[in-house]
Enzyme design. Sequence first.
Site, PDB file in Angstrom:
ATOM      1  N   LYS A 264       2.764   2.057  -6.943  1.00 52.02           N
ATOM      2  CA  LYS A 264       2.738   3.323  -6.194  1.00 52.02           C
ATOM      3  C   LYS A 264       3.038   4.475  -7.132  1.00 52.02           C
ATOM      4  O   LYS A 264       3.741   4.300  -8.139  1.00 52.02           O
ATOM      5  CB  LYS A 264       3.826   3.305  -5.106  1.00 52.02           C
ATOM      6  N   ARG A 338       2.243  -8.084   4.647  1.00 53.06           N
ATOM      7  CA  ARG A 338       1.482  -9.044   5.454  1.00 53.06           C
ATOM      8  C   ARG A 338       1.440 -10.416   4.792  1.00 53.06           C
ATOM      9  O   ARG A 338       1.374 -11.435   5.467  1.00 53.06           O
ATOM     10  CB  ARG A 338       0.072  -8.490   5.722  1.00 53.06           C
TER      11      ARG A 338
HETATM   12  N1  BES Z   1       5.614  -0.633   2.778  1.00 54.79           N
HETATM   13  C1  BES Z   1       4.303  -0.088   2.721  1.00 54.79           C
HETATM   14  C2  BES Z   1       3.941   0.706   3.990  1.00 54.79           C
HETATM   15  C3  BES Z   1       4.718   1.976   4.227  1.00 54.79           C
HETATM   16  C4  BES Z   1       4.201   3.200   3.814  1.00 54.79           C
HETATM   17  C5  BES Z   1       5.917   1.951   4.900  1.00 54.79           C
HETATM   18  C6  BES Z   1       4.895   4.363   4.050  1.00 54.79           C
HETATM   19  C7  BES Z   1       6.614   3.114   5.146  1.00 54.79           C
HETATM   20  C8  BES Z   1       6.107   4.334   4.714  1.00 54.79           C
HETATM   21  C9  BES Z   1       3.281  -1.200   2.563  1.00 54.79           C
HETATM   22  O1  BES Z   1       3.693  -2.314   1.869  1.00 54.79           O
HETATM   23  C10 BES Z   1       2.121  -0.628   1.841  1.00 54.79           C
HETATM   24  O2  BES Z   1       2.284  -0.288   0.697  1.00 54.79           O
HETATM   25  N2  BES Z   1       0.984  -0.521   2.508  1.00 54.79           N
HETATM   26  C11 BES Z   1      -0.204   0.018   1.931  1.00 54.79           C
HETATM   27  C12 BES Z   1      -1.353  -0.895   2.307  1.00 54.79           C
HETATM   28  C13 BES Z   1      -2.616  -0.623   1.567  1.00 54.79           C
HETATM   29  C14 BES Z   1      -2.456  -0.985   0.095  1.00 54.79           C
HETATM   30  C15 BES Z   1      -3.725  -1.419   2.191  1.00 54.79           C
HETATM   31  C16 BES Z   1      -0.401   1.416   2.498  1.00 54.79           C
HETATM   32  O3  BES Z   1      -0.086   1.646   3.666  1.00 54.79           O
HETATM   33  O4  BES Z   1      -0.822   2.300   1.755  1.00 54.79           O
HETATM   34 MN    MN Z   2       3.351  -2.103  -0.235  1.00 54.90          MN
END
Ligand code: BES
Ligand code: MN
Length: 488
Positions: A264, A338
Site C-alpha cells: 500500500k 478473504r
Molecule cells: N484491509 C483492507 C480493506 C480496508 C480498506 C479496510 C480501508 C479498512 C479501510 C483489505 O485487506 C484490502 O486491502 N482490500 C483491498 C482489496 C483489493 C486489493 C481488491 C482494497 O479494498 O483496496
Molecule cells: Mn489488504
Amino acid sequence: MEVSSYEKSYQEIKDTPLAIFVFEEDFSNLKYADAFAEKLNKVLSAENFKGKEDTLIKVPLLEDDAVRTFYVVGLGKKDKASFDDYRRASAILIKRLKKDKVPFAHIYAGEIIDYKKSKAITEGLILGHYSFDKYKSKKEEESFSVERVSIYRGYEEGIKVGRVLAQAQNYARDLVNEPGNVINPITLAEIAQNLAREYGLECKVYDEKQIQEMGMHALWSVGKGSATPPRFIHLTYRPQGEPKDRIAIVGKGLTFDSGGLNIKTGDYMRTMKMDKSGACAVLGIMKALAELKPQIEVHGIIGAAENMPSGSAYRPDDIIKTMSGKTIEVDNTDAEGRITLADALWYASSLKPSHIIDMATLTGACIVALGEYTAGLFTNDDNFGDRLLEMSRETGERLWKLPMDDKKLREKLKKSDADIVNTAGRYGGAITAAMFLEEFVGEGIKWVHLDIAGPAYFKEEFGYYSKGATGFGVRTCLEYILSLDKGT
Ligand code: BES
Ligand code: MN
Ligand code: ZN
C-alpha cells in the site's frame, strides 16, 4: 464509571448536576425540575435551544445563593426518538461531564424508563466515557473520569446488560487501538488465552506448525512474510446444560495490513492496525457471553496474521491449497483478508454451527458503496440477514444489505488457473469479496458476512464514538445471540 438507578425528587439531589432529556418541541420532561421548570424554559427559548437530537445546553441557575447546574439534552422529535437517540444523548452528556470535570450526576429521561431505554442510556454513558490515552506520558493529558451517573427509575436489568455490552465494546476498542508493534498474531493469541483463563472460556491456539499440519495453507501463506508467524485462535463459550443452539462468530485478524508485496502507499497503510477489528470484536463478544451466560454455545474463530512484504512473503501468481481442498490463485496480495477467512470459515463450518457471522474490515469498495458509517451485510439466507438488520436498527450499528445473486459478477472469480482467484476487478469489489467468502461456508449453514471496513475506525469523534476504534459489531452480534436465548 458506575451507572445506577435512583428514585428521588429533584430537591433531594441538590448536590449534583441534573441532566434532563427533552424532545424537540416538547419540553414536558422539564416538569421534573418543578420550581426550575419555568426558568429553564425561558433560558432554552432565549438560547434558541430546540431539543434537536445530538444537542446539549448547560444551564447554571441560582437557587438562593447556590448555583444549581442543569444539562438539557435533546432527543429529537418524540414520535421518532429511537433507542440510539437515547444512546447518543447519553454519550454527548458524559463527554460534556468529563470536560466539565463533574464526578457525579443524575439523569431524568422521563417517568417510564423500561429495560431497553435503561440499556441504551447505560451503553451511551459507558461508550461515551471511553478514551484511549494510556500512551500519553503527561498526567494532565489523561482525561477526567466521571465516577457515577444515576438514572431516574432506571431498570436494573437494563443497566446491568447495557454495562456488559458497552464494556465488551470498549474492550474491543482498546485492543484495536493498540498498534502493530504491541499486538501481533502471537500477542493477540496470548490475549485470547488470558481472556479465556480469566472468564472461564475454552481456548485453543494453533501455532504456525499446526496451522500447516491442519492444511490451513491460506492463513499460513498470508502470514508467512512476517517476522511474527500467524496464529489460529478458537475460543468456545459453553453454557451449563444443553445449549439451545450453536453459533460461530468469525473475525478477520490482520494485526497489520501493509498490503504485502502489492504494498500500500503511505496514506492507505496508515490506520491498518485496525485490520484486526473483526477479531477484536470476537474477543469482546466472547467476554460478554461469559458474563451474561446465555444458553447458546458460541465459537469465536480468529485467523491472526500480519501481511508483510519480505523474501518469505506470498506472491501474486501463487496458487494456494486451502483447508477445504479448494485452490486459490493470488492476483493481489493486498486482498489478503478473504484468503485468511477461507480457512477460518471452513474450520468454523466443521464445528457444524446452525449460523455463522463473520466480521471483517474487508474492502475499501464497501466504504465507497455505503460511506464510512454503514457496514455491508451479505448473506446466503435472507431471513437470517433480515434478523440482523432488525437488531441493528436498535443497536444503532448501521447495516445495509448488498446483493449476492449477480451471476455475471460471480463468474469473474472463476477466471483462474485455480478454483478461484482472490480479486475480480474494481467494480462491485465488496460483493465479489463476499462471494469469494461464500465458497468456504459449509453446506446448509446460514451465514452473514459483515464488511465493517468503514465503521470499524473513525478519524474524528461523534456520538458515542471517539477518534479511533469503534468496536462496531459487538453489540449487534450479542443482541442477536441474546435474542436466540430468549426466543424472541
Ligand atoms: N484491509 C483492507 C480493506 C480496508 C480498506 C479496510 C480501508 C479498512 C479501510 C483489505 O485487506 C484490502 O486491502 N482490500 C483491498 C482489496 C483489493 C486489493 C481488491 C482494497 O479494498 O483496496
Ligand atoms: Mn489488504
Ligand atoms: Zn486487510
